[in-house]
Design a protein around this motif. Structure first.
Motif, PDB file in Angstrom:
ATOM      1  N   ASP A  54      -4.345  13.910  -5.218  1.00 47.61           N
ATOM      2  CA  ASP A  54      -3.510  12.716  -5.213  1.00 47.61           C
ATOM      3  C   ASP A  54      -3.078  12.302  -3.817  1.00 47.61           C
ATOM      4  OD1 ASP A  54      -1.838  14.767  -4.629  1.00 47.61           O
ATOM      5  OD2 ASP A  54      -0.408  14.380  -6.255  1.00 47.61           O
ATOM      6  N   ARG A 100       0.844  -1.190   0.000  1.00 46.59           N
ATOM      7  CA  ARG A 100       0.000   0.000   0.000  1.00 46.59           C
ATOM      8  C   ARG A 100       0.886   1.249   0.000  1.00 46.59           C
ATOM      9  NH1 ARG A 100      -5.207   0.003  -0.892  1.00 46.59           N
ATOM     10  NH2 ARG A 100      -5.470   1.701   0.603  1.00 46.59           N
ATOM     11  N   PRO A 101       0.327   2.397  -0.415  1.00 43.23           N
ATOM     12  CA  PRO A 101       1.118   3.636  -0.356  1.00 43.23           C
ATOM     13  C   PRO A 101       1.553   3.938   1.071  1.00 43.23           C
ATOM     14  CG  PRO A 101      -0.850   3.937  -1.688  1.00 43.23           C
ATOM     15  CD  PRO A 101      -0.988   2.598  -1.028  1.00 43.23           C
ATOM     16  N   ARG A 151      -3.368   6.300  -5.185  1.00 47.99           N
ATOM     17  CA  ARG A 151      -2.868   5.760  -6.461  1.00 47.99           C
ATOM     18  C   ARG A 151      -3.970   5.840  -7.518  1.00 47.99           C
ATOM     19  NH1 ARG A 151       0.550   0.322  -4.743  1.00 47.99           N
ATOM     20  NH2 ARG A 151       2.307   1.416  -3.796  1.00 47.99           N
TER      21      ARG A 151
END
Length: 657
Positions: free
Chosen positions: A637, A372-373, A657
């Motif tokens: 974002d 994951r980010p 994302r």
């Protein structure tokens, strides 16, 4: 000789008489009956004169007695005998003896009839009578080691002189005690009774091939104890036996993970070795007459300053002799975090604010799952800081937030701060901190912050605006007798204020819009709602509404001028709140507990929906902590949000994302 007889005959003829001889006759035994020439003369001794008519005359002397063989003697003229003794021999008979089940030494009146053990024997034995002519009794016996002697009385009167002697096993009378008492006693498989036992007759069979006693077992059993047994044999005539019942016990091995966890057995700490293996002997004494066995309470725990594992507790019992137990503590990856929130309650005087201190769960690991980010922590608040709602400036450069303080139910304090969105620099306080300032939001131009406050001195909260730089005095925007919360201003050339209004006369809250600078608010919708946020397009408002059936909140959207609202989330089994628009008004982000973690625990994450496809929401965070108060950055974002991840309330940002 013939000449002598002829001479004697001539002399007798010449003399005119036959020669005679007188002798004493004695029998042994003396009471034997004498017969002379078949004439009964009575018992001995007698004196008898014999006449010899002819030189070759013979006289017969017979002695008879019961139990003896008759004795015959012949008396002749030559040679001359003056005393005659008849010795009678005892009468004998042939007996036949068989021994069962094995060969033995056969004895008569204690004297062996055979030198070696035999199973059959035939022998002549004296079977006489006594002085009264009564048959004398004899004891016929068979003797063999490890058997009882077999005996039988015999005499001349027995019609059948074939005898069978049966050897019987050795027997003895024994007493049996047990520790503890009250146990069932068995001889081999035969139940004898309950201890203590006395006067128990037992036999001891012999193996005929080895002539050794066959093994026998005295067994004892009692509920809750290990069965006990002792060997039983002749044991040199021993008669007292004791059987100790064993207490059930086992040496158990506990495999501990992590190895340095603390192990307590019935509250007493027991050390384990460095590899995490604990070897301990347990005894299981019965606790009652039913035989219920003692159990042990085992607790395993581990706690350090910065980490803790879920303790395990289990009952260790006899468990059919089980000796291995494995425990693996699970590290507690969550921690409790207090959440201080302003809560509005209605009483007879209207709405009032109190502080509510709730328990929340946070993960100790502040990161998102692998793949994951990566989440970034924006603020570095001291431990224990209570963070309220937050807002992002239109240009994305600054974040406004509230810091709360106080105790549960009272003494609530709140102040607004502004900090750089990247976390750099020091936070700047807005206001003097004397009033309760809540729920900040930037105006579309970013130069003002609108907020709810009780700074006018009464109990009602009104909407105020103040310069983002904190200069000047706050300006009151909302009017009337309502308690006004969650303000937001649109970007219309003639700006409108949208907010949540609560009337003293009503239990629900209304969503209202007010043209700034006027005093006539209008209801936005007939549906009661909270936390309104206006679209950057100025055409819609999202808000929360309570589902009265489930008691949970859902996200709705309505036109900026009102109308029938539309349910965007349609999840009656989930709680969803804190909606806000993206900068282009096409997406909405919100907090929701619709998802559960691996343990089935629900927690609040940040979700996003596209208004063109609201039925397919996207989950933006999944740390397992409480994430809420989300706002999208300028480019859309990344999302800023409040979270207790890591065990402390902070502001975070996670990329999209």
């Amino acid at each position: 000789m013939l000449q002598k007889l002829l001479l004697l005959t001539l002399l007798m003829l010449a003399a005119g008489c036959a020669p005679t001889r007188t002798m004493t006759i004695t029998a042994n035994p003396s009471d034997a009956i004498l017969k002379i020439d078949d004439v009964d003369r009575g018992p001995s001794p007698i004196t008898q004169m014999f006449t010899f008519e002819q030189p070759n005359t013979v006289h017969r002397v017979t002695a008879s007695r019961a139990g003896y063989r008759d004795k015959l003697e012949v008396v002749t003229l030559d040679p001359p005998v003056y005393d005659l003794v008849l010795n009678l021999q005892p009468e004998t008979r042939r007996i036949n003896v068989r021994v069962e089940p094995a060969a033995a030494i056969i004895k008569l009146d204690g004297k062996p009839l055979s030198p070696d053990p035999v199973t059959v024997l035939s022998a002549e034995v004296e079977l006489g009578v006594d002085a009264r002519n009564l048959a004398i009794q004899h004891t016929l016996s068979a003797e063999r080691d490890n058997f009882q002697p077999a005996r039988r009385v015999i005499s001349r009167l027995d019609q059948d002189l074939a005898y069978v002697l049966k050897l019987e096993p050795m027997k003895k009378m024994i007493s049996i005690n047990t520790e503890p008492g009250g146990a069932e006693i068995f001889l081999d498989q035969t139940r004898l009774g309950v201890s203590p036992l006395t006067g128990v007759m037992v036999d001891l069979p012999v193996d005929l091939e080895t002539n050794e006693f066959e093994p026998r077992k005295l067994r004892a059993r009692k509920a809750g104890y290990e069965a006990g047994e002792v060997a039983l044999s002749w044991d040199e005539g021993r008669t007292d036996y004791r059987i100790d019942l064993g207490v059930k016990s086992k040496e158990a091995r506990l495999f501990i993970d992590p190895p340095d966890a603390t192990v307590k057995i019935d509250g007493t700490e027991i050390p384990n070795d460095a590899s995490g293996i604990l070897v301990h002997k347990f005894s299981f004494t019965p606790t009652n007459e039913r035989g219920d066995l003692k159990t042990y309470e085992v607790s395993i725990s581990k706690k350090k300053d910065d980490s803790e594992w879920e303790p395990q507790h289990f009952i260790l019992g006899w468990d059919d002799g089980r000796i291995e137990y494995r425990t693996a503590l699970k590290e507690i990856l969550t921690t409790g975090v207090k959440l201080l929130s302003p809560v509005f309650q209605r009483d007879n005087e209207g709405w009032k604010i109190i502080s509510e201190l709730a328990d929340t769960i946070a993960t100790k690991d502040s990161a998102e799952p692998i793949g994951r980010p990566r989440a970034k922590q924006i603020t570095q608040f001291p431990k224990g800081t209570q963070l309220g709602s937050l807002a992002l400036a239109p240009d994305g450069s600054k974040i406004a937030y509230t810091v709360l303080s106080g105790s549960s139910g009272q003494d609530l304090r709140s102040q607004i701060f502004v900090v750089n969105a990247d976390g750099s620099g020091d936070a700047r306080a807005i206001g003097d901190g004397k009033a309760i300032d809540l729920m900040p939001a930037f105006t579309p131009g970013g130069d003002q912050i609108v907020f709810s406050s009780n700074r006018d001195g009464n109990k009602r909260f009104k909407i105020y605006s103040i310069a983002t730089e904190g200069t000047g005095q706050p300006v009151q925007l909302s009017v009337g007798d309502t308690t006004d919360l969650w303000p937001v201003v649109d970007s219309d050339p003639m700006p409108r204020l949208f907010y949540q209004a609560m009337f003293s006369s009503r239990t629900d809250s209304r969503l209202q819009s007010l043209q700034i600078g006027t005093s006539s608010p209008a209801d936005l919708t007939s549906l009661s709602g909270t936390r309104p946020r206006v679209s950057p397009r100025n055409d819609a408002v999202v808000f929360c509404a309570l589902n009265n059936t489930t008691g949970r909140r859902e996200i709705y959207i309505a036109g900026d001028k009102g109308g029938t609202p539309r349910n965007l989330t349609k999840t009656p089994d989930a709680d969803e709140y804190d909606p806000s628009f993206s900068r282009d008004g096409s997406r909405i982000i919100f907090a929701s507990d619709r998802a559960a973690d691996d343990q089935g625990r629900r927690n609040y994450d940040i979700w996003m929906i596209d208004l063109a496809r609201p039925e397919t929401p996207i989950r933006l965070t999944r740390n397992g902590s409480l994430d809420d108060s989300p706002v999208l950055d300028v480019l859309g974002d990344g999302v800023y949000f409040r979270s207790n991840r890591g065990g402390q309330w902070q502001i975070w940002r996670v990329p999209i994302r």
